[in-house]
Design an enzyme around this catalytic site. Structure first.
Site, short mmCIF file in Angstrom:
data_model
loop_
_atom_site.label_atom_id
_atom_site.label_comp_id
_atom_site.label_asym_id
_atom_site.label_seq_id
_atom_site.Cartn_x
_atom_site.Cartn_y
_atom_site.Cartn_z
N GLU A 1 25.72 -23.52 -4.25
CA GLU A 1 26.91 -23.11 -3.50
C GLU A 1 26.61 -22.18 -2.32
O GLU A 1 27.32 -21.20 -2.11
CB GLU A 1 27.90 -22.41 -4.44
CG GLU A 1 28.37 -23.30 -5.58
CD GLU A 1 29.25 -22.56 -6.58
OE1 GLU A 1 30.32 -23.10 -6.92
OE2 GLU A 1 28.88 -21.46 -7.03
C1 TNX Z 1 29.96 -22.91 -10.54
S1 TNX Z 1 27.45 -23.95 -11.79
C2 TNX Z 1 28.92 -22.02 -10.35
C3 TNX Z 1 29.06 -20.64 -10.83
C4 TNX Z 1 30.39 -20.38 -11.46
C5 TNX Z 1 30.78 -21.58 -12.29
C6 TNX Z 1 32.04 -21.38 -13.04
C7 TNX Z 1 26.90 -23.23 -10.58
C8 TNX Z 1 25.54 -23.54 -10.27
N1 TNX Z 1 27.69 -22.38 -9.88
O1 TNX Z 1 28.83 -19.74 -9.77
O2 TNX Z 1 30.32 -19.23 -12.23
O3 TNX Z 1 30.92 -22.69 -11.45
O4 TNX Z 1 32.27 -22.46 -13.90
#
Ligand code: TNX
Length: 523
Positions: A339
């Site tokens: 992300e």
């Molecule tokens: C996505 S899974 C994220 C996290 C959040 C999560 C909540 C991932 C690699 N990144 O930063 O905590 O969703 O479900």
């Protein structure tokens, strides 16, 4: 020479077994014997053969410990401790005149050398022989043995409580070498004691990897001696505005050692170049999003990034990876990489490749979330697949190994159903059956799959009891998916075995979610 000593040693053990079974009149226990193949074991072993007798566990039982092998000796002591906390009787640690039944923990040079966690458990009427090539295999076998001990003494013979373990033969080995869970201690901090309690329960179900998500926008959780403001400033916050926290390096080592004693490998994760608000707040020189830095305690992420073109940033990362790798005996270092929505694509690629070199220079193998597959990473790095099949296919093409964490099945932070008090819903509900009913071995070419991991993100939970509510019972099914082959797995059968976990979970004060999909056993 060594071979000869070993042969003689094994011969002596064999003689001892024969001798004790000859001189001791085999005790005839008149309890109705349980069928070994009917006992609720999770994960379900590869092969179980019942022989319809029973091994009497009582105060006359001894554990035969090979004093020359420290790691096997630790496994024996672990078993003794667990037997005595479950039953109240402490097995003898030396075979002597009062010994009537013996548990042998038997290192073998020849037994299933290719799978270090394989073990065999032969349960006879007067002895149990646990055989494995490594202490880790023996430790896994001990978890199976613990699950075979009845919850209550079957009966009392002349004021002697006896727990009858059904006899038979179990041959077992895991399908994946990586069977993990991730705990997010960044969104909410969890104490060393909390993590240890979690490890206790995870190890009972043969989970062997604990991935710690140690940094995020909302907090930095590990002492880095060369960059002290990370903890002086970055650790103070967490989601919701409550006070955060961090592990000193000694405390982190305490977790690592405790995990190692349970044959669990710790993987540290420092999430970057996104998810870095707490790091940049501590050292603004790292920041690359051009915005004024403020402590962040909300949930939405994707706004932060390191400045990927600054030497100081790589000096910083080198120090962090060096200090953390020095106190991490396991082979992996997780760099996050998810992300990074405000990092330009070219910068992201440049960044991941530079960090990969740093990680390798410190002797570790890099893991990153599936987005890293879109960079020039080499095939020795590992992609943790959480969302994107496209990224997974790219990683496979590159020859990378995969850790599978598909959110729709493996995310422990999703609500179970509309009644869930905690959890998120961005992927929908993940009820206990959905968490169990998927086939990791069919998701990608098996040769690429290192294993599976169930992440527990902690935006909505802040206490161990809330952690347990989301993790249990879903993590138990996940443990079975990682260990047992698909031919042995079946929801209807699993559901019954899961129902029987109620007593263990209750005894260990685990606040599991009693999903209505399971007909929980009553004590
Ligand atoms: C996505 S899974 C994220 C996290 C959040 C999560 C909540 C991932 C690699 N990144 O930063 O905590 O969703 O479900």
């Amino acid at each position: 020479m060594w071979l000869r000593i070993k042969i003689i040693y094994h011969f002596i053990i064999l003689l001892c077994v024969l001798f004790t079974s000859c001189i001791k009149k085999e005790r005839v226990i008149n309890f109705p014997h349980t069928d070994l193949s009917e006992v609720s074991i999770i994960p379900i072993p590869l092969e179980i053969k019942a022989t319809y007798g029973g091994f009497p566990l009582d105060k006359y039982t001894a554990i035969h410990i090979d004093e020359t092998k420290t790691d096997f000796k630790q496994v024996g002591l672990f078993l003794a401790e667990k037997i005595s906390s479950q039953t109240g009787v402490s097995p003898q640690l030396k075979v002597n005149d009062s010994t009537e039944s013996i548990i042998y923990i038997n290192p073998s040079d020849t037994f299933d050398k290719d799978n270090p966690e394989a073990y065999r458990l032969e349960i006879l009427n007067d002895s149990i022989i646990l055989t494995s090539h490594t202490a880790t295999g023996a430790f896994r076998g001990v978890q199976t043995l613990r699950q075979l001990i009845p919850n209550k003494a079957n009966d009392t013979l002349a004021k002697n409580d006896i727990w009858v373990i059904p006899s038979g033969d179990i041959i077992d080995a895991p399908q994946f070498k990586h069977r993990g869970t991730m705990l997010d201690v960044a969104r909410h901090f969890f104490s060393v004691e909390d993590v240890k309690k979690y490890i206790d329960i995870l190890s009972y179900y043969k989970i062997n990897v604990l991935h710690l998500h140690l940094s995020d926008d909302q907090g930095w959780r590990i002492e880095i001696k060369s960059w002290p403001k990370l903890t002086e400033i970055g650790s103070l916050t967490e989601v919701g505005g409550t006070k955060g926290g961090f592990y000193t390096q000694d405390e982190y080592s305490e977790i690592v050692d405790y995990a190692a004693a349970h044959h669990i490998t710790v993987i540290p994760e420092i999430d970057m170049p996104g998810h870095t608000n707490a790091a940049s707040l501590s050292y603004p020189v790292l920041n690359g999003n051009g915005k004024t830095l403020k402590p962040y305690t909300k949930m939405r992420v994707g706004f932060s990034t390191f400045d990927t073109r600054k030497d100081t940033v790589y000096q910083f990362i080198d120090d962090v990876v060096r200090e953390l790798s020095a106190i991490t005996p396991g082979p992996y270092f997780h760099i996050g990489g998810d992300e990074s929505h405000v990092t330009k694509k070219a910068d992201y690629i440049y960044f991941v490749n530079k960090v990969e070199t740093i990680v390798q220079n410190h002797g570790k193998r890099m893991i990153g979330w599936d987005e890293i597959a879109n960079t020039g990473v080499d095939s020795t790095s590992i992609a943790q697949i959480w969302r994107s099949e496209k990224n997974m296919n790219t990683a496979v093409k590159k020859g990378m190994k995969l850790i599978l964490s598909p959110a729709e099945h493996a995310y422990l932070d999703m609500k179970y159903d509309a009644s869930s008090k905690f959890g998120l819903t961005w992927v929908g509900f993940v009820p206990v059956d959905v968490a169990y009913n998927w086939t990791p071995e069919d998701k990608a070419p098996k040769a690429n799959i290192l294993g599976i991991e169930a992440p527990l993100w902690s935006e909505t939970i802040s206490t161990i009891s809330e952690l347990e509510y989301l993790a249990f019972p879903r993590i138990i099914g996940h443990a079975e998916l990682g260990w047992s082959i698909k031919e042995r797995r079946n929801w209807e059968n699993y559901k019954k075995r899961l129902a029987d976990q109620h007593i263990f979970l209750k005894r260990n004060n685990v606040n599991y979610y009693a999903s209505p999909l399971v007909d929980w056993a009553k004590e």
